[in-house]
Design a protein around this motif. Structure first.
Motif, PDB file in Angstrom:
ATOM      1  N   TYR A 124      54.404  26.688   1.132  1.00 23.45           N
ATOM      2  CA  TYR A 124      53.611  25.533   1.576  1.00 23.45           C
ATOM      3  C   TYR A 124      52.149  25.910   1.705  1.00 23.45           C
ATOM      4  N   ARG A 125      51.905  27.091   2.277  1.00 22.03           N
ATOM      5  CA  ARG A 125      50.525  27.538   2.472  1.00 22.03           C
ATOM      6  C   ARG A 125      49.834  27.773   1.125  1.00 22.03           C
ATOM      7  N   GLU A 126      50.600  28.243   0.124  1.00 21.09           N
ATOM      8  CA  GLU A 126      49.995  28.445  -1.197  1.00 21.09           C
ATOM      9  C   GLU A 126      49.661  27.117  -1.868  1.00 21.09           C
ATOM     10  N   ILE A 127      50.516  26.134  -1.686  1.00 19.07           N
ATOM     11  CA  ILE A 127      50.318  24.838  -2.337  1.00 19.07           C
ATOM     12  C   ILE A 127      49.315  23.973  -1.577  1.00 19.07           C
ATOM     13  N   ARG A 128      49.336  24.070  -0.232  1.00 15.75           N
ATOM     14  CA  ARG A 128      48.430  23.248   0.595  1.00 15.75           C
ATOM     15  C   ARG A 128      47.733  24.156   1.617  1.00 15.75           C
ATOM     16  N   PRO A 129      46.783  24.956   1.164  1.00 13.33           N
ATOM     17  CA  PRO A 129      46.185  25.988   2.025  1.00 13.33           C
ATOM     18  C   PRO A 129      45.465  25.449   3.252  1.00 13.33           C
ATOM     19  N   ARG A 130      44.957  24.206   3.205  1.00  9.07           N
ATOM     20  CA  ARG A 130      44.180  23.690   4.332  1.00  9.07           C
ATOM     21  C   ARG A 130      44.931  22.661   5.174  1.00  9.07           C
ATOM     22  N   ALA A 131      46.110  22.271   4.743  1.00 11.85           N
ATOM     23  CA  ALA A 131      46.861  21.246   5.472  1.00 11.85           C
ATOM     24  C   ALA A 131      47.616  21.868   6.640  1.00 11.85           C
ATOM     25  N   PRO A 132      47.775  21.129   7.729  1.00  7.98           N
ATOM     26  CA  PRO A 132      48.556  21.647   8.865  1.00  7.98           C
ATOM     27  C   PRO A 132      50.020  21.840   8.461  1.00  7.98           C
ATOM     28  N   MET A 133      50.642  22.865   9.007  1.00  5.35           N
ATOM     29  CA  MET A 133      52.019  23.191   8.663  1.00  5.35           C
ATOM     30  C   MET A 133      52.979  22.257   9.405  1.00  5.35           C
ATOM     31  N   PRO A 134      53.804  21.490   8.694  1.00  2.00           N
ATOM     32  CA  PRO A 134      54.753  20.604   9.369  1.00  2.00           C
ATOM     33  C   PRO A 134      56.005  21.369   9.793  1.00  2.00           C
ATOM     34  N   PRO A 135      56.756  20.868  10.743  1.00  2.00           N
ATOM     35  CA  PRO A 135      58.053  21.472  11.061  1.00  2.00           C
ATOM     36  C   PRO A 135      58.964  21.335   9.836  1.00  2.00           C
ATOM     37  N   ILE A 136      59.807  22.345   9.623  1.00  2.00           N
ATOM     38  CA  ILE A 136      60.670  22.350   8.438  1.00  2.00           C
ATOM     39  C   ILE A 136      62.125  22.509   8.873  1.00  2.00           C
ATOM     40  N   ASP A 137      62.963  21.600   8.412  1.00  2.00           N
ATOM     41  CA  ASP A 137      64.394  21.644   8.706  1.00  2.00           C
ATOM     42  C   ASP A 137      65.132  21.920   7.390  1.00  2.00           C
TER      43      ASP A 137
END
Length: 228
Positions: A13-26
């Motif tokens: 996720y960080r590689e694809i969206r480096p500046r977006a806040p990290m959402p909770p992941i289930d």
């Protein structure tokens, strides 16, 4: 819930969206009947559902799955290396064999009937078996589709040893050669099963194609199918 994969998805996720806040992941593995993978964003949370066939895949494959799902969700380009890694894994002989077993044991095939309003698949099969296979081809389950499908005109399901022909052809104006060609094509899948070689599935081998060309009304049948 599979917490072990959360860091994998967070990294991708960080590689694809480096500046977006990290959402909770289930993340959860499910007993699907195939190699299903899904991802959805609901109320700010990412919900990932993976086939349990993929649970013991190598970490590199888990990274590939995470990358592919996230890239699709956020409409980003899929890195060829990840796509190739995932494709090689699911097409490997071991995984293909496991997926086929799961389909056979978990899945249920909807069987309708061989006797249509205008064509009897049993009769057509026996005629083709005698003409082209010396009557030696083992008889699978034959059925008309539940609906008049136009996208999938016919298919052979190896897991359930079933040939399905779309009900769209069960009408008086359908030329017999079209029904015969559809069934003949699927019967060739019985004779020439799908092979996996170097991670690639070979569905229509040279032998398959050579025998298909032996159908005497091939061009006429194909021309009619294009009208469907």
């Amino acid at each position: 819930m599979s917490s072990a994969l959360i860091p994998v998805f967070e990294e991708q996720y960080r590689e694809i969206r480096p500046r977006a806040p990290m959402p909770p992941i289930d993340i959860r593995f499910r007993r699907f009947t195939s190699l299903n993978t899904t991802i959805r964003l609901r109320e700010g949370r990412l919900h990932v559902r993976l086939s349990d066939i993929l649970e013991n895949a190598p970490e590199s494959v888990h990274h590939a799955i995470a990358h592919i799902l996230l890239a699709k969700l956020y409409k980003k380009p899929i890195a060829p290396a990840h796509a190739d890694r995932y494709r090689r894994h699911v097409r490997s002989e071991a995984v293909s064999r496991q997926a086929e077993h799961v389909r056979q044991t978990r899945g249920r095939k909807r069987i309708s009937t061989t006797l249509g309003h205008h064509y009897d698949l049993d009769e057509v099969f026996e005629s083709l078996n005698t003409r082209f296979f010396h009557g030696l081809l083992g008889r699978p389950t034959l059925t008309w589709s539940a609906h008049a499908a136009r996208r999938m005109l016919g298919h052979y399901d190896a897991a359930h040893n079933t040939i399905v022909v779309s009900r769209v052809f069960d009408r008086p104006d359908t030329p017999r050669c079209a029904i015969e060609y559809l069934l003949y094509h699927e019967m060739l899948h019985l004779k020439h099963p799908v092979r996996v070689k170097a991670g690639r599935r070979c569905v229509h081998s040279r032998e398959f194609q050579a025998e298909e060309r032996l159908f005497p009304e091939l061009e006429e049948a194909k021309a009619y199918l294009k009208l469907i």
